[in-house]
Design an enzyme around this catalytic site. Sequence first.
Site, PDB file in Angstrom:
ATOM      1  N   ARG A 112       0.808  -1.239   0.000  1.00 29.66           N
ATOM      2  CA  ARG A 112       0.000   0.000   0.000  1.00 29.66           C
ATOM      3  C   ARG A 112       0.831   1.274   0.000  1.00 29.66           C
ATOM      4  O   ARG A 112       0.412   2.268  -0.608  1.00 29.66           O
ATOM      5  CB  ARG A 112      -1.045  -0.036   1.122  1.00 29.66           C
ATOM      6  CG  ARG A 112      -0.610   0.029   2.501  1.00 29.66           C
ATOM      7  CD  ARG A 112      -1.354  -0.953   3.391  1.00 29.66           C
ATOM      8  NE  ARG A 112      -0.778  -2.272   3.285  1.00 29.66           N
ATOM      9  CZ  ARG A 112      -1.437  -3.363   2.893  1.00 29.66           C
ATOM     10  NH1 ARG A 112      -2.704  -3.297   2.627  1.00 29.66           N
ATOM     11  NH2 ARG A 112      -0.815  -4.521   2.798  1.00 29.66           N
ATOM     12  N   THR A 113       1.977   1.287   0.634  1.00 37.42           N
ATOM     13  CA  THR A 113       2.770   2.518   0.607  1.00 37.42           C
ATOM     14  C   THR A 113       3.263   2.778  -0.815  1.00 37.42           C
ATOM     15  O   THR A 113       3.186   3.907  -1.326  1.00 37.42           O
ATOM     16  CB  THR A 113       3.959   2.435   1.587  1.00 37.42           C
ATOM     17  OG1 THR A 113       3.466   2.015   2.856  1.00 37.42           O
ATOM     18  CG2 THR A 113       4.648   3.778   1.731  1.00 37.42           C
ATOM     19  N   LYS A 153      26.367  -4.370  -9.664  1.00 37.59           N
ATOM     20  CA  LYS A 153      27.713  -4.207 -10.248  1.00 37.59           C
ATOM     21  C   LYS A 153      28.643  -3.524  -9.267  1.00 37.59           C
ATOM     22  O   LYS A 153      29.765  -3.159  -9.620  1.00 37.59           O
ATOM     23  CB  LYS A 153      27.627  -3.374 -11.524  1.00 37.59           C
ATOM     24  CG  LYS A 153      26.736  -3.965 -12.597  1.00 37.59           C
ATOM     25  CD  LYS A 153      26.664  -2.989 -13.774  1.00 37.59           C
ATOM     26  CE  LYS A 153      25.368  -3.145 -14.530  1.00 37.59           C
ATOM     27  NZ  LYS A 153      25.064  -1.972 -15.354  1.00 37.59           N
ATOM     28  N   ARG A 198      11.969   3.261   0.483  1.00 36.71           N
ATOM     29  CA  ARG A 198      11.802   2.348   1.622  1.00 36.71           C
ATOM     30  C   ARG A 198      12.976   1.376   1.611  1.00 36.71           C
ATOM     31  O   ARG A 198      13.294   0.796   0.567  1.00 36.71           O
ATOM     32  CB  ARG A 198      10.491   1.576   1.513  1.00 36.71           C
ATOM     33  CG  ARG A 198      10.427   0.418   2.484  1.00 36.71           C
ATOM     34  CD  ARG A 198       9.108  -0.302   2.461  1.00 36.71           C
ATOM     35  NE  ARG A 198       8.070   0.507   3.067  1.00 36.71           N
ATOM     36  CZ  ARG A 198       6.878   0.011   3.423  1.00 36.71           C
ATOM     37  NH1 ARG A 198       6.608  -1.259   3.238  1.00 36.71           N
ATOM     38  NH2 ARG A 198       5.968   0.781   3.960  1.00 36.71           N
ATOM     39  N   HIS A 216       8.165   5.572  10.003  1.00 40.11           N
ATOM     40  CA  HIS A 216       7.308   5.527   8.798  1.00 40.11           C
ATOM     41  C   HIS A 216       6.469   6.807   8.849  1.00 40.11           C
ATOM     42  O   HIS A 216       5.271   6.780   9.121  1.00 40.11           O
ATOM     43  CB  HIS A 216       6.432   4.274   8.862  1.00 40.11           C
ATOM     44  CG  HIS A 216       5.786   3.874   7.578  1.00 40.11           C
ATOM     45  ND1 HIS A 216       5.737   4.697   6.456  1.00 40.11           N
ATOM     46  CD2 HIS A 216       5.147   2.725   7.215  1.00 40.11           C
ATOM     47  CE1 HIS A 216       5.093   4.059   5.490  1.00 40.11           C
ATOM     48  NE2 HIS A 216       4.730   2.876   5.920  1.00 40.11           N
TER      49      HIS A 216
HETATM   50  N1   CP Z   1       1.198   0.170   5.991  1.00 38.14           N
HETATM   51  C1   CP Z   1       2.192  -0.190   5.165  1.00 38.14           C
HETATM   52  O1   CP Z   1       3.316   0.345   5.251  1.00 38.14           O
HETATM   53  O2   CP Z   1       1.887  -1.164   4.278  1.00 38.14           O
HETATM   54  P1   CP Z   1       2.855  -1.746   3.152  1.00 38.14           P
HETATM   55  O3   CP Z   1       3.998  -2.428   3.872  1.00 38.14           O
HETATM   56  O4   CP Z   1       2.023  -2.678   2.342  1.00 38.14           O
HETATM   57  O5   CP Z   1       3.378  -0.589   2.359  1.00 38.14           O
END
Ligand code: CP
Length: 371
Positions: free
Chosen positions: A108-109, A137, A158, A191
């Site tokens: 979702r993120t 590489k 991420r 997050h």
């Molecule tokens: N809530 C959330 O970070 O979900 P994902 O890990 O699916 O991005």
Amino acid sequence: MLPRQVTMAHLTTDAARARCSAFETPSRYNLCGMVTEVARETPASANASKPLFHIIDPRIFERDLLDDLCDLATRVRTLAKSEEGARALRDILPTRRAMLYFTQPSTRTFLSFNNACHVLGMCTSEIRDPATSSEVKGESFADSIRTFSSYVDVIIMRTREPGRAAQAARLMDSIPRPVPVINAGSGSDQHPTQALLDIYTLARSFSERGGIDGKVIGMMGDLKRGRTVRSLCYLMRNYVGVRLVFIAPEHFAMQDDVKAYLEDHDIPYTETQNLADVLPDLDALYVTRMQSEWDSANESRAVDLTRFSVGAKELAILKSDGIIMHPLPRGAEIDPAVDDDPRAMYWRQERNGMWMRVAVLLRIFRMHGRV
Ligand code: CP
């Protein structure tokens, strides 16, 4: 409000440098990428008008900026309902490009940022598997990030390792063409944009009950290794009279650094392993899964999850106007039958993430006045 013409001023390096400096003022990073010092002298009323550049740590957010982002997300959500509004949104940032660098799994993120970019007419590029990049590489992390910045106007990233987004932001601050870096999840550490969408969901849910101020918010599950609850705790300093209740299995309690932060900011919290004892008092229960990806010896499996789960029995105890949130993905801690209860807010929370991320991009590119 319908779109005005994009001005060239938004495309200059000087403007980018100005945004960068504005970011440097409120925060300093240690080697792990955590903010060690957050400017407290900035009057809250001035914060909403300050430029937003990198988003690395949720502690940069003050109440007026949070309120502003929530209002903006609502305006975007409302506008996007009509064909004309959706087209107007797509005309706001059609010349901007985003890099989505997600080397840790995400559904979702990733999708909400990707679609938030598209809502605004932006193009996106992505790397999700480092095996498909020149990292295999031997290209360094710094060179990879600098390369992304050569092609795009924002890097959304991420990583499994904490501190990488902060490292990327520091690199951007040292080069002639810096682009903003957004932390979309850094290890088990932070997050920040999840915390923003969680605030938006809480604010929407309590809009007819005085907002988030004064509410009792339970956080349940693997609080030790859950970055969403850690980031959300940091934002709670912006709300008056909030009480937190941590419900976690032994060995998975909220970490001391967050508890020290709450104490420093006079945010009361209690801890328990018994949900039934505290559930009747809660206005919101924020459920999280066991973060088994961080296990070293299957320690998640030793937890009796039935004591930290929500099903029909818990719904019978929860206030009639209480809400259940979850950052998702879920495991067994929420019975899918709960989804049909009007107090289950997690699917709406997930969709709120896209609108909040549109709001964040509008603020970063200083286009919020267009909506
Ligand atoms: N809530 C959330 O970070 O979900 P994902 O890990 O699916 O991005």
